[in-house]
Design a protein around this motif. Structure first.
Motif, PDB file in Angstrom:
ATOM      1  N   THR A 139      12.269 -16.416 -28.084  1.00  0.00           N
ATOM      2  CA  THR A 139      11.649 -17.739 -28.185  1.00  0.00           C
ATOM      3  C   THR A 139      12.018 -18.597 -26.986  1.00  0.00           C
ATOM      4  N   LYS A 140      13.307 -18.562 -26.574  1.00  0.00           N
ATOM      5  CA  LYS A 140      13.711 -19.321 -25.395  1.00  0.00           C
ATOM      6  C   LYS A 140      12.967 -18.856 -24.146  1.00  0.00           C
ATOM      7  N   GLN A 141      12.865 -17.513 -24.014  1.00  0.00           N
ATOM      8  CA  GLN A 141      12.137 -16.977 -22.858  1.00  0.00           C
ATOM      9  C   GLN A 141      10.686 -17.438 -22.875  1.00  0.00           C
ATOM     10  N   ARG A 142      10.076 -17.385 -24.067  1.00  0.00           N
ATOM     11  CA  ARG A 142       8.678 -17.813 -24.162  1.00  0.00           C
ATOM     12  C   ARG A 142       8.546 -19.315 -23.861  1.00  0.00           C
ATOM     13  N   ILE A 143       9.579 -20.076 -24.314  1.00  0.00           N
ATOM     14  CA  ILE A 143       9.555 -21.519 -24.038  1.00  0.00           C
ATOM     15  C   ILE A 143       9.669 -21.780 -22.544  1.00  0.00           C
ATOM     16  N   GLU A 144      10.584 -21.001 -21.853  1.00  0.00           N
ATOM     17  CA  GLU A 144      10.725 -21.174 -20.413  1.00  0.00           C
ATOM     18  C   GLU A 144       9.428 -20.835 -19.701  1.00  0.00           C
ATOM     19  N   GLU A 145       8.792 -19.708 -20.136  1.00  0.00           N
ATOM     20  CA  GLU A 145       7.513 -19.349 -19.524  1.00  0.00           C
ATOM     21  C   GLU A 145       6.476 -20.444 -19.744  1.00  0.00           C
ATOM     22  N   GLU A 146       6.474 -20.961 -20.939  1.00  0.00           N
ATOM     23  CA  GLU A 146       5.527 -22.054 -21.223  1.00  0.00           C
ATOM     24  C   GLU A 146       5.851 -23.269 -20.371  1.00  0.00           C
ATOM     25  N   LYS A 147       7.147 -23.561 -20.199  1.00  0.00           N
ATOM     26  CA  LYS A 147       7.534 -24.684 -19.348  1.00  0.00           C
ATOM     27  C   LYS A 147       7.058 -24.480 -17.916  1.00  0.00           C
ATOM     28  N   MET A 148       7.244 -23.224 -17.390  1.00  0.00           N
ATOM     29  CA  MET A 148       6.788 -22.930 -16.036  1.00  0.00           C
ATOM     30  C   MET A 148       5.277 -23.119 -15.935  1.00  0.00           C
ATOM     31  N   GLN A 149       4.561 -22.637 -16.946  1.00  0.00           N
ATOM     32  CA  GLN A 149       3.106 -22.823 -16.943  1.00  0.00           C
ATOM     33  C   GLN A 149       2.759 -24.301 -16.953  1.00  0.00           C
ATOM     34  N   VAL A 150       3.521 -25.028 -17.771  1.00  0.00           N
ATOM     35  CA  VAL A 150       3.262 -26.487 -17.836  1.00  0.00           C
ATOM     36  C   VAL A 150       3.547 -27.132 -16.495  1.00  0.00           C
ATOM     37  N   GLN A 151       4.662 -26.722 -15.851  1.00  0.00           N
ATOM     38  CA  GLN A 151       4.988 -27.302 -14.543  1.00  0.00           C
ATOM     39  C   GLN A 151       3.905 -26.958 -13.514  1.00  0.00           C
ATOM     40  N   VAL A 152       3.418 -25.696 -13.570  1.00  0.00           N
ATOM     41  CA  VAL A 152       2.345 -25.313 -12.634  1.00  0.00           C
ATOM     42  C   VAL A 152       1.118 -26.177 -12.872  1.00  0.00           C
ATOM     43  N   VAL A 153       0.771 -26.334 -14.159  1.00  0.00           N
ATOM     44  CA  VAL A 153      -0.392 -27.159 -14.475  1.00  0.00           C
ATOM     45  C   VAL A 153      -0.149 -28.599 -14.058  1.00  0.00           C
ATOM     46  N   GLU A 154       1.093 -29.081 -14.317  1.00  0.00           N
ATOM     47  CA  GLU A 154       1.408 -30.455 -13.922  1.00  0.00           C
ATOM     48  C   GLU A 154       1.337 -30.613 -12.400  1.00  0.00           C
ATOM     49  N   ARG A 155       1.839 -29.602 -11.667  1.00  0.00           N
ATOM     50  CA  ARG A 155       1.788 -29.689 -10.205  1.00  0.00           C
ATOM     51  C   ARG A 155       0.343 -29.706  -9.725  1.00  0.00           C
ATOM     52  N   ALA A 156      -0.479 -28.837 -10.313  1.00  0.00           N
ATOM     53  CA  ALA A 156      -1.895 -28.832  -9.928  1.00  0.00           C
ATOM     54  C   ALA A 156      -2.541 -30.172 -10.261  1.00  0.00           C
ATOM     55  N   GLN A 157      -2.166 -30.721 -11.411  1.00  0.00           N
ATOM     56  CA  GLN A 157      -2.708 -32.020 -11.790  1.00  0.00           C
ATOM     57  C   GLN A 157      -2.233 -33.101 -10.827  1.00  0.00           C
ATOM     58  N   GLN A 158      -0.950 -33.000 -10.422  1.00  0.00           N
ATOM     59  CA  GLN A 158      -0.430 -33.986  -9.459  1.00  0.00           C
ATOM     60  C   GLN A 158      -1.176 -33.894  -8.126  1.00  0.00           C
ATOM     61  N   ILE A 159      -1.394 -32.650  -7.649  1.00  0.00           N
ATOM     62  CA  ILE A 159      -2.132 -32.487  -6.380  1.00  0.00           C
ATOM     63  C   ILE A 159      -3.528 -33.081  -6.520  1.00  0.00           C
ATOM     64  N   MET A 160      -4.180 -32.782  -7.658  1.00  0.00           N
ATOM     65  CA  MET A 160      -5.514 -33.320  -7.872  1.00  0.00           C
ATOM     66  C   MET A 160      -5.490 -34.845  -7.929  1.00  0.00           C
ATOM     67  N   LEU A 161      -4.430 -35.352  -8.603  1.00  0.00           N
ATOM     68  CA  LEU A 161      -4.310 -36.813  -8.705  1.00  0.00           C
ATOM     69  C   LEU A 161      -4.037 -37.423  -7.342  1.00  0.00           C
ATOM     70  N   GLN A 162      -3.189 -36.722  -6.507  1.00  0.00           N
ATOM     71  CA  GLN A 162      -2.915 -37.241  -5.167  1.00  0.00           C
ATOM     72  C   GLN A 162      -4.190 -37.271  -4.324  1.00  0.00           C
ATOM     73  N   GLU A 163      -4.974 -36.200  -4.414  1.00  0.00           N
ATOM     74  CA  GLU A 163      -6.236 -36.195  -3.658  1.00  0.00           C
ATOM     75  C   GLU A 163      -7.156 -37.322  -4.133  1.00  0.00           C
ATOM     76  N   GLN A 164      -7.208 -37.484  -5.452  1.00  0.00           N
ATOM     77  CA  GLN A 164      -8.039 -38.568  -5.976  1.00  0.00           C
ATOM     78  C   GLN A 164      -7.482 -39.929  -5.564  1.00  0.00           C
ATOM     79  N   GLU A 165      -6.125 -40.016  -5.511  1.00  0.00           N
ATOM     80  CA  GLU A 165      -5.514 -41.281  -5.096  1.00  0.00           C
ATOM     81  C   GLU A 165      -5.813 -41.568  -3.624  1.00  0.00           C
ATOM     82  N   ILE A 166      -5.772 -40.508  -2.784  1.00  0.00           N
ATOM     83  CA  ILE A 166      -6.106 -40.712  -1.360  1.00  0.00           C
ATOM     84  C   ILE A 166      -7.541 -41.200  -1.238  1.00  0.00           C
ATOM     85  N   THR A 167      -8.450 -40.536  -1.970  1.00  0.00           N
ATOM     86  CA  THR A 167      -9.854 -40.969  -1.925  1.00  0.00           C
ATOM     87  C   THR A 167      -9.998 -42.387  -2.422  1.00  0.00           C
ATOM     88  N   ARG A 168      -9.253 -42.698  -3.518  1.00  0.00           N
ATOM     89  CA  ARG A 168      -9.347 -44.050  -4.071  1.00  0.00           C
ATOM     90  C   ARG A 168      -8.814 -45.084  -3.091  1.00  0.00           C
TER      91      ARG A 168
END
Length: 424
Positions: free
Chosen positions: A245-274
């Protein structure tokens, strides 16, 4: 004319055209007066107290017997009603009851004489049935039926029944004592058997309990081993599951961080455009608008300053002229006042000076007493018979004031007392 009767009586019509007589039990009938006669007979139930005193039984024992009999004339049986009418017509109920009573008593005495005391006393039902049977066959011929007969009482004057009861009582008591002894014996035997069975059952119960305890301990040991094994397996499975369960939680956390990083990059690009659009909207376009506004404001400020300078110059000019006029008027007034004062001093000389000094005396007194007013606390020490308190303070102030004329005379050469005496 018509005659009626109730269900407890019967009518007998005799005479013209009534042969044999007409008998009616409870009803009505038409009777021709003078040529026909109507008579009534009671059909009520009669209760008879049949008492036979000192009648000798078969063994020669005199006893007294009392019986209760219920009888009545049968109105439904035409033959019995005709016999009763022939025998009792014109007689009252007591007379009919007496005839039936004597008949019953005779039969009762006859039956007593053929029986023993024991038979009468012990089997009362049999005695009653015999009296009922014999009396009924005889009374039926009279038109009377015996409804019931019951033996009420049996007694004697020789204490025969009492003695008979004693013997029976003794026999009963004997049987009772024998039965009680047998019951006690049986009770003791049953108690011994019960105690033996109790001890046997107790020993058997203890053996069964020991066997049950042994089986319980063996099964409990086996169950404990099984439970501990299952518990260890459960704990290992739990720890393994926790690790997974801990391993699965860590994997899920990594996936969440990857998604969060992608979201941050997308947000930064949108912020630059804005921000570029915001810069375009808030900086460049507003800068042009601001430059235009500042130019207009500078032009308006320049015009405002020019107009304010012109207005201030005009105001200063007008104010200067007003101040010059006021200073000129004040100077003329002061010059005139000085002239008046000079003339007054020239005319009055010492008097005018004294008047001016007197006008200043209250102000001088105020300045002298001001330090005393500002003091927070004053401690008065008496020396001799001098005054102490507020009178002492006010006296000192007045003393200072009395020294002022001498000081004025030294400063101005004018004696206030001389001037006041001359003017007075």
């Amino acid at each position: 004319m018509f005659y009626t009767c109730g269900p407890n009586e019967a009518m007998v019509v005799s005479g013209f055209c009534r042969s044999p007589p007409l008998m009616i039990a409870g009803g009505r009938v038409f009777v021709f007066p003078c040529i026909q006669q109507i008579q009534r007979i009671s059909l009520n139930t009669l209760t008879l107290n049949v008492k036979s005193d000192k009648v000798y039984t078969r063994h020669g024992v005199p006893i007294s017997v009392t019986g209760i009999a219920q009888m009545k004339i049968q109105g439904q049986n035409k033959q019995m009603l005709a016999a009763a009418c022939q025998m009792f017509m014109g007689k009252s109920e007591p007379e009919i009851a007496q005839i039936a009573l004597e008949t019953l008593e005779g039969h009762q005495r006859a039956i007593i004489a053929h029986l023993t005391v024991e038979e009468i006393y012990k089997d009362r039902k049999k005695f009653s049935e015999q009296v009922f049977k014999v009396a009924s066959s005889d009374l039926v011929n009279m038109g009377i039926s015996v409804v019931s007969y019951t033996l009420k009482d049996v007694h004697d004057d020789q204490d025969y029944l009492h003695s008979l009861g004693k013997a029976r009582t003794a026999q009963v008591q004997k049987d009772a004592r024998i039965g009680e002894a047998k019951n006690k014996r049986d009770a003791v035997i049953r108690e011994a058997h019960a105690m033996q069975e109790k001890v046997s059952a107790q020993y058997k119960n203890e053996i069964d309990m020991a066997k049950a305890q042994r089986d319980y301990e063996l099964k409990k040991a086996a169950y404990d081993i099984e439970v501990n094994t299952k518990k260890a397996e459960s704990e290992m499975a739990y720890q393994l599951q926790v690790a997974k369960t801990k391993q699965r939680i860590e994997e899920e956390k990594m996936q969440v961080q990857v998604v969060e990083r992608a979201q941050q990059i997308m947000l930064q690009e949108q912020e630059i455009t804005r921000r570029e659009m915001e810069l375009e909207a808030k900086v460049k376009k507003p800068a042009d608008a601001e430059r235009y506004r500042l130019e207009k404001l500078a032009e308006a400020q320049r015009l405002k300053l020019i107009m304010e300078a012109e207005a201030e110059a005009e105001s200063i000019k007008i104010k200067g002229e007003a101040e010059a006029f006021a200073m000129e008027a004040k100077g003329r007034a002061e010059a005139e006042q000085m002239t008046k004062k000079a003339e007054a001093f020239q005319q009055y000389k010492d008097g005018a000076m004294v008047d001016m000094l007197l006008e200043q005396l209250p102000l001088m007194a105020e300045e002298i007493s001001k330090p005393l007013c500002e003091a927070n606390k004053i401690t008065m020490v008496s020396s001799g018979d001098s005054e102490v308190g507020a009178a002492k303070l006010s006296g000192e102030v007045l003393e200072i004031m009395t020294r002022l004329p001498a000081a004025v005379e030294k400063l101005t050469g004018v004696s206030i007392s001389q001037v006041t005496s001359r003017t007075g």
